[in-house]
Design a protein around this motif. Structure first.
Motif, short mmCIF file in Angstrom:
data_model
loop_
_atom_site.label_atom_id
_atom_site.label_comp_id
_atom_site.label_asym_id
_atom_site.label_seq_id
_atom_site.Cartn_x
_atom_site.Cartn_y
_atom_site.Cartn_z
N LYS A 102 5.38 -8.74 18.50
CA LYS A 102 4.92 -9.15 19.83
C LYS A 102 6.07 -9.47 20.75
CE LYS A 102 2.16 -12.48 22.40
NZ LYS A 102 1.37 -13.73 22.40
N ARG A 103 7.09 -10.22 20.24
CA ARG A 103 8.20 -10.64 21.09
C ARG A 103 9.42 -10.97 20.25
NH1 ARG A 103 5.65 -16.50 22.72
NH2 ARG A 103 4.54 -15.16 24.19
N LEU A 104 10.57 -10.98 20.91
CA LEU A 104 11.81 -11.44 20.31
C LEU A 104 12.04 -12.88 20.76
CD1 LEU A 104 14.32 -8.46 20.75
CD2 LEU A 104 13.78 -9.63 18.61
N ARG A 105 11.84 -13.81 19.87
CA ARG A 105 11.98 -15.24 20.22
C ARG A 105 13.45 -15.63 20.29
NH1 ARG A 105 7.52 -18.17 20.57
NH2 ARG A 105 5.58 -17.36 19.70
N THR A 106 13.74 -16.60 21.14
CA THR A 106 15.11 -17.07 21.33
C THR A 106 15.21 -18.55 20.99
OG1 THR A 106 14.60 -17.44 23.68
CG2 THR A 106 15.64 -15.36 23.08
N THR A 107 16.44 -19.04 20.91
CA THR A 107 16.71 -20.41 20.50
C THR A 107 15.94 -21.45 21.33
OG1 THR A 107 18.46 -22.06 20.20
CG2 THR A 107 18.72 -20.53 22.03
N LYS A 108 15.66 -22.57 20.72
CA LYS A 108 15.01 -23.68 21.42
C LYS A 108 16.02 -24.60 22.09
CE LYS A 108 10.92 -23.70 18.42
NZ LYS A 108 10.09 -24.51 17.49
N LEU A 109 17.31 -24.36 21.83
CA LEU A 109 18.36 -25.14 22.48
C LEU A 109 18.58 -24.65 23.90
CD1 LEU A 109 20.91 -25.27 19.52
CD2 LEU A 109 19.18 -26.97 20.14
N SER A 110 19.02 -25.54 24.77
CA SER A 110 19.17 -25.20 26.18
C SER A 110 20.62 -25.01 26.56
CB SER A 110 18.55 -26.29 27.06
OG SER A 110 17.15 -26.32 26.93
N PRO A 111 21.00 -23.81 26.95
CA PRO A 111 22.35 -23.59 27.48
C PRO A 111 22.53 -24.33 28.80
CG PRO A 111 21.22 -21.52 26.99
CD PRO A 111 20.20 -22.59 26.95
N THR A 112 23.77 -24.39 29.26
CA THR A 112 24.09 -25.03 30.54
C THR A 112 24.94 -24.08 31.37
OG1 THR A 112 26.13 -26.03 29.75
CG2 THR A 112 24.09 -27.29 29.42
N ALA A 113 25.21 -24.48 32.61
CA ALA A 113 26.06 -23.66 33.45
C ALA A 113 27.46 -23.51 32.87
CB ALA A 113 26.14 -24.26 34.86
N LEU A 114 27.96 -24.54 32.21
CA LEU A 114 29.27 -24.49 31.60
C LEU A 114 29.24 -23.84 30.23
CD1 LEU A 114 30.69 -28.01 32.57
CD2 LEU A 114 31.17 -25.78 33.64
N GLN A 115 28.10 -23.86 29.57
CA GLN A 115 27.94 -23.26 28.25
C GLN A 115 26.70 -22.36 28.22
OE1 GLN A 115 28.07 -26.78 25.56
NE2 GLN A 115 29.94 -25.83 24.73
N PRO A 116 26.77 -21.22 28.92
CA PRO A 116 25.65 -20.28 28.90
C PRO A 116 25.58 -19.55 27.57
CG PRO A 116 27.48 -19.32 30.07
CD PRO A 116 27.90 -20.72 29.72
N LEU A 131 12.25 -1.03 21.50
CA LEU A 131 11.21 -2.03 21.32
C LEU A 131 9.83 -1.40 21.18
CD1 LEU A 131 12.36 -4.68 23.95
CD2 LEU A 131 12.42 -4.93 21.47
N ASP A 132 9.15 -1.72 20.11
CA ASP A 132 7.71 -1.50 19.96
C ASP A 132 7.09 -2.88 20.06
OD1 ASP A 132 5.14 -0.88 19.31
OD2 ASP A 132 5.57 -0.09 17.32
N SER A 133 6.92 -3.34 21.29
CA SER A 133 6.65 -4.76 21.53
C SER A 133 5.95 -4.92 22.86
CB SER A 133 7.98 -5.52 21.54
OG SER A 133 7.84 -6.80 22.09
N SER A 134 5.13 -5.97 22.98
CA SER A 134 4.45 -6.21 24.25
C SER A 134 5.30 -7.05 25.20
CB SER A 134 3.11 -6.92 24.02
OG SER A 134 3.31 -8.15 23.36
N GLU A 135 6.17 -7.92 24.67
CA GLU A 135 6.93 -8.82 25.55
C GLU A 135 8.44 -8.62 25.48
OE1 GLU A 135 5.47 -13.03 26.56
OE2 GLU A 135 4.80 -12.70 24.50
N GLY A 136 8.95 -8.08 24.41
CA GLY A 136 10.39 -7.91 24.30
C GLY A 136 11.10 -9.25 24.15
#
Length: 455
Positions: A102-116, A131-136
């Protein structure tokens, strides 16, 4: 408003008949879409239009091994996206990464402007995510950067390949640049998540296209920005977005959903680069798109957009409006070229649009109480029968995407009586060809002069 000849007659029916005869092709919404054939325009976009689309020759950056995660297969990529830390780079080695789900999930941690967090190719253009996916790629945290990748939709049914990248909720300050997106209904989709809104995003120097018409009922819009404020859509190539299913209406890009101060500038939009004729309506760029119910807009706004603008774009070969303003409050449409489109369409009472310095064939239309303040636009005549239009003599080969002005005398005539260009703080303030624009600049169309931007 300044006009170079004018007529209300439309040529779309005749053009459609001629295209059918030339191409020997008939498309039916019920038929399985065939691959596009008989392209009129070159596909080597980097060499033909060097100021737009991906630049993969200059995007290789120095790597710091301590904050770089190298991946070389799909499993490693999936794991890296979930485990990546703020400040890290996920770098894809050359190759193809087939991924389904369905999708490629990403980290739950939040980057910042200084640490993207950066997701990119080791060598730009040489890493492909299939991708064979609905959301990527699903991004719901801020300060992600995605660069140098190829995303290809590989779904058995076209309706499944919805998005390559879905930017939602708290994913503000997302940067998507120098990528290629092939065969997704809405390759980049941006929208709210409850009361969280992804603001201040940038989509620039990408190439969006399709290899076949989309026989789907779902929206077909390569760049679809809903709800987000201050989004910039710039220097992209967007082409061949043809929808045969559902309402058969497609758009190259739009901003809607109560968004404030978005900008669509310096893009090349080609609705249909082939000699084939298709049913349906293709609209180049829009503020408001197909519209959203007021209760679903940000802040339940009465308008789809507020203080948004469309400028310095080239939009060609669209059988409907080149630019469509749908409930766009305090909008601006300036310095665009619209060739082979129905022109500019301003619709509904919420739309009060400043329209200046555009060059187009077609018309500037106000309907359903839409309001336009038009200044210094050049509108070429549309002849019902055969023969070149005036606009064809102004540029070298507009039907093939080459808008080099034919002579210095013509350039002076095109720019005469133009009103001052409105500079905006925080914007590039360069024209389509990369010329810097000053507060004294007065010109019509998307560039002051065509220096090395059409080849």
């Amino acid at each position: 408003m300044t006009y170079i000849a004018f007529t209300h007659r439309r040529t779309s029916i005749l053009m459609g008949i001629l295209a059918l005869v030339l191409a020997g092709y008939s498309a039916s919404p019920a038929a399985q879409p065939k691959l596009f054939q008989h392209h009129l325009l070159p596909h080597d976009a980097a060499s033909r239009w060097p100021t737009v689309g991906p630049d993969w020759s200059t995007q290789t950056l120095a790597l710091h091994l301590e904050n770089t995660v190298f991946v070389s297969d799909p499993e490693m990529l999936i794991k890296a996206l979930k485990d990546v830390l703020p400040g890290q780079h996920i770098v894809l080695r050359n190759g193809t990464y087939p991924i389904s789900g369905k999708r490629l999930r990403t980290t739950k941690l939040s980057p910042t402007a200084l640490q993207p967090i950066t997701l990119r190719a080791l060598e730009p253009g040489k890493a492909t995510i299939e991708l064979d996916s609905s959301e990527g790629l699903y991004i719901n945290r801020p300060h992600w950067r995605i660069s140098g990748l190829r995303f290809i939709g590989k779904c058995k049914h076209q309706s499944r390949c919805e998005h390559a990248i879905h930017v939602v909720g708290n994913a503000g300050n997302t940067l998507i640049e120098h990528n290629e997106f092939i065969d997704f209904n809405a390759a980049i989709k941006v929208n709210r998540d409850k009361d969280a809104f992804p603001d201040h995003g940038i989509i620039r120097h990408n190439h969006f296209f399709f290899t076949a018409p989309r026989d789907v009922a779902k929206p077909v819009t390569p760049i679809n920005v809903d709800h987000g404020n201050n989004w910039l859509i710039s220097r992209n190539i967007i082409r061949d977005f043809i929808k045969l299913g559902g309402n058969q209406v497609s758009y190259g890009a739009f901003i809607k959903g109560g968004s404030i101060k978005g900008a669509i500038e310096n893009n090349l939009v080609i609705c249909n680069s082939t000699q084939q004729d298709f049913t349906g309506s293709r609209i180049g760029l829009s503020l408001g798109g197909g519209g959203m119910a007021q209760q679903h807009r940000r802040g339940k706004s009465e308008a789809e957009t507020v203080e948004a603008l469309i400028r310095n774009n080239i939009v060609i070969r669209c059988n409907d409006a080149g630019i469509y303003i749908n409930r766009g409050k305090h909008s601006a449409v300036s310095n665009n070229i619209l060739y082979g489109t129905q022109g500019i369409d301003i619709r509904y009472p919420q739309s009060d649009t400043y329209i200046a310095n555009n060059i187009l064939n077609g018309n500037i239309t106000q309907r359903d109480s839409g309001k336009a303040d038009s200044k210094a636009n050049l509108v070429s005549s549309r002849r019902f029968w055969f023969g070149e239009e005036a606009i064809d003599s102004w540029f070298l080969s507009p039907g093939h995407g080459n808008f080099t002005v034919t002579s210095e005398q013509t350039r002076k005539q095109l720019h005469s009586h133009a009103v001052p260009y409105q500079l905006l703080p925080g914007h590039e303030n360069k024209d389509f060809c990369g010329n810097r624009i000053s507060s004294n600049s007065r010109f019509r169309g998307p560039f002051i002069k065509a220096t090395a931007c059409f080849r």
